[in-house]
Design a protein around this motif. Structure first.
Motif, PDB file in Angstrom:
ATOM      1  N   MET A  56      -3.190   2.476  -8.245  1.00 52.53           N
ATOM      2  CA  MET A  56      -4.500   2.410  -7.585  1.00 52.53           C
ATOM      3  C   MET A  56      -5.033   0.978  -7.524  1.00 52.53           C
ATOM      4  N   VAL A  57      -4.718   0.153  -8.535  1.00 50.26           N
ATOM      5  CA  VAL A  57      -5.164  -1.236  -8.512  1.00 50.26           C
ATOM      6  C   VAL A  57      -4.427  -2.013  -7.428  1.00 50.26           C
TER       7      VAL A  57
ATOM      8  N   GLY B 111       0.817  -1.208   0.000  1.00 47.23           N
ATOM      9  CA  GLY B 111       0.000   0.000   0.000  1.00 47.23           C
ATOM     10  C   GLY B 111       0.850   1.257   0.000  1.00 47.23           C
ATOM     11  N   PHE B 112       1.911   1.248   0.771  1.00 45.58           N
ATOM     12  CA  PHE B 112       2.793   2.419   0.842  1.00 45.58           C
ATOM     13  C   PHE B 112       3.461   2.670  -0.512  1.00 45.58           C
ATOM     14  N   ILE B 113       3.949   1.584  -1.153  1.00 49.99           N
ATOM     15  CA  ILE B 113       4.580   1.722  -2.469  1.00 49.99           C
ATOM     16  C   ILE B 113       3.561   2.162  -3.517  1.00 49.99           C
TER      17      ILE B 113
ATOM     18  N   LEU C  53      -2.720   6.679   1.860  1.00 53.90           N
ATOM     19  CA  LEU C  53      -2.974   8.112   1.983  1.00 53.90           C
ATOM     20  C   LEU C  53      -1.709   8.870   2.369  1.00 53.90           C
ATOM     21  N   VAL C  54      -0.949   8.342   3.323  1.00 52.31           N
ATOM     22  CA  VAL C  54       0.267   9.012   3.789  1.00 52.31           C
ATOM     23  C   VAL C  54       1.292   9.116   2.664  1.00 52.31           C
ATOM     24  N   SER C  55       1.609   7.978   2.012  1.00 50.87           N
ATOM     25  CA  SER C  55       2.634   8.010   0.959  1.00 50.87           C
ATOM     26  C   SER C  55       2.149   8.785  -0.267  1.00 50.87           C
ATOM     27  N   PHE C  56       0.864   8.708  -0.570  1.00 49.38           N
ATOM     28  CA  PHE C  56       0.276   9.446  -1.696  1.00 49.38           C
ATOM     29  C   PHE C  56       0.436  10.949  -1.470  1.00 49.38           C
TER      30      PHE C  56
END
Length: 395
Positions: A305-306, A113-115, A330-333
């Protein structure tokens, strides 16, 4: 309790069950989102998501002394307020439906998720927006950059799904270990009280919007209300841009694809009336992303996003319902988009990713509406055809 009171309580419970304990049809969510998006545009600015996230990242980096620019506080920035409203609208909706819970995935999913959020931050910087600002609102505003991002999102969703299928084949998820005999997990079930907390959250949001007006920030208060509304609608209808681009390749399911196409058809007409009447500038949300920025940015964003399981708006409403993986996204984005956009602004790269093309400048408003609606109708038909024959489904 008197018979009248019993009747009122029963009707309240029936209404609550109808609105918050059942998933709304996709087409209902599509129409409501289009309507709210048009209201946002009429109120002051188009619907966008990434600008609010970037404001949060900018605020952090300015506070740390890494940036030398002036930014608005997240509490008065319109885009930030819309995003905050979306999160809390989804949070209230999840509570009202007794569906809120902290969903903590395996650590490897948190890393993914972070990546994925990093990819989404880069893609949104190149496309000058995420799936909302760079695609949905851009097409609604008659920007050809929106169609460039649409192509990129389709290709990125295909690649992202290919990766997920490969990952599942090479690294199948491990079965959870059953609890040892004799052990008991005592967990308090707070679902019965969730609707009351949800009502409190909605009331607090409404009161906060009126409080903005009391301090001469009327527009900000309006955006908070609209953000709350769109958060509730997206959560209750499970409106999902990721599914719209992913599912035709994964299962053939076309419900979300057709919902997004339908929503855009309505939004295009609404935005067109507002612009044609001169209520908003014609170049609003027509960014210089045609063709490179929208295409490449859309591809990178679509892939991310996928893998993330949430787009820009999807990340926010899933954060509101307690999905911890999306908190990492959300944080990394937000941080990545802030850093990449700051670099692009300071180096002038932001002006070199494409051209700003407003379609009516080339073929008039009438033919622009006809052309855009024709493309969206074809997308709708293609999705329905694919659902019948699994033409594009990955084996």
């Amino acid at each position: 309790m008197s018979e009248n009171n019993i009747y009122i309580v029963r009707k309240i419970r029936e209404g609550h069950a109808a609105f918050f304990e059942k998933t709304w049809p996709s087409w209902v969510g599509a129409l409501l989102i289009a309507f709210i998006s048009i209201m946002m545009f009429a109120w002051g600015r188009p619907w966008g998501v990434v600008a609010g996230m970037r404001n949060w990242g900018d605020w952090l980096f300015v506070s740390m002394g890494l940036y030398t620019k002036t930014i608005q506080s997240p509490l008065i920035n319109f885009a930030s307020i819309m995003d905050i409203g979306l999160i809390f609208g989804a949070f209230a909706s999840a509570l009202l439906g007794r569906e809120f819970s902290l969903r903590v995935p395996p650590r490897i999913e948190m890393v993914k998720g972070f990546i994925a959020g990093i990819l989404m931050g880069i893609g949104a910087a190149l496309a000058r927006g995420c799936n909302v600002g760079g695609f949905y609102s851009a097409i609604s505003a008659y920007s050809l950059g929106g169609f460039a991002m649409m192509i990129g999102l389709i290709a990125g969703a295909y690649v992202g799904l290919r990766y997920l299928l490969w990952d599942m084949e090479k690294f199948p998820p491990k079965m959870s270990t059953p609890a040892a005999k004799g052990t008991k997990k005592i967990k308090y079930d707070w679902r019965p009280v969730q609707p009351y907390i949800g009502v409190a959250v909605l009331v607090a949001g409404i009161l906060a919007s009126f409080q903005y007006s009391a301090f001469a920030y009327t527009k900000a208060g309006g955006f908070l209300l609209l953000g709350l509304s769109i958060g509730v609608v997206m959560h209750r209808s499970r409106f999902c841009f990721v599914a719209a681009f992913r599912d035709p390749f994964m299962t053939g399911d076309s419900r979300q694809t057709k919902a997004v196409a339908l929503s855009l058809m309505v939004a295009v007409i609404g935005y067109g009336i507002i612009k044609w009447a001169g209520l908003r500038g014609e170049m609003v949300y027509v960014t210089n992303t045609f063709f490179f920025g929208g295409l490449v940015g859309g591809f990178i964003f679509g892939t991310g996003m996928v893998v993330a399981g949430g787009c820009g708006s999807g990340t926010l409403w899933r954060v509101g319902e307690g999905q911890v993986k999306l908190w990492m996204v959300l944080v990394s984005f937000a941080l990545t988009n802030s850093l990449v956009r700051y670099y692009m602004d300071t180096t002038g790269l932001i002006e070199k990713v494409g051209r700003a093309v407003f379609l009516p400048d080339w073929i008039t408003y009438k033919w622009s509406v006809i052309l855009i609606l024709a493309i969206l109708i074809l997308w709708y038909i293609a999705a329905d055809w694919n659902e019948e024959g699994d033409v594009f489904v990955i084996d």
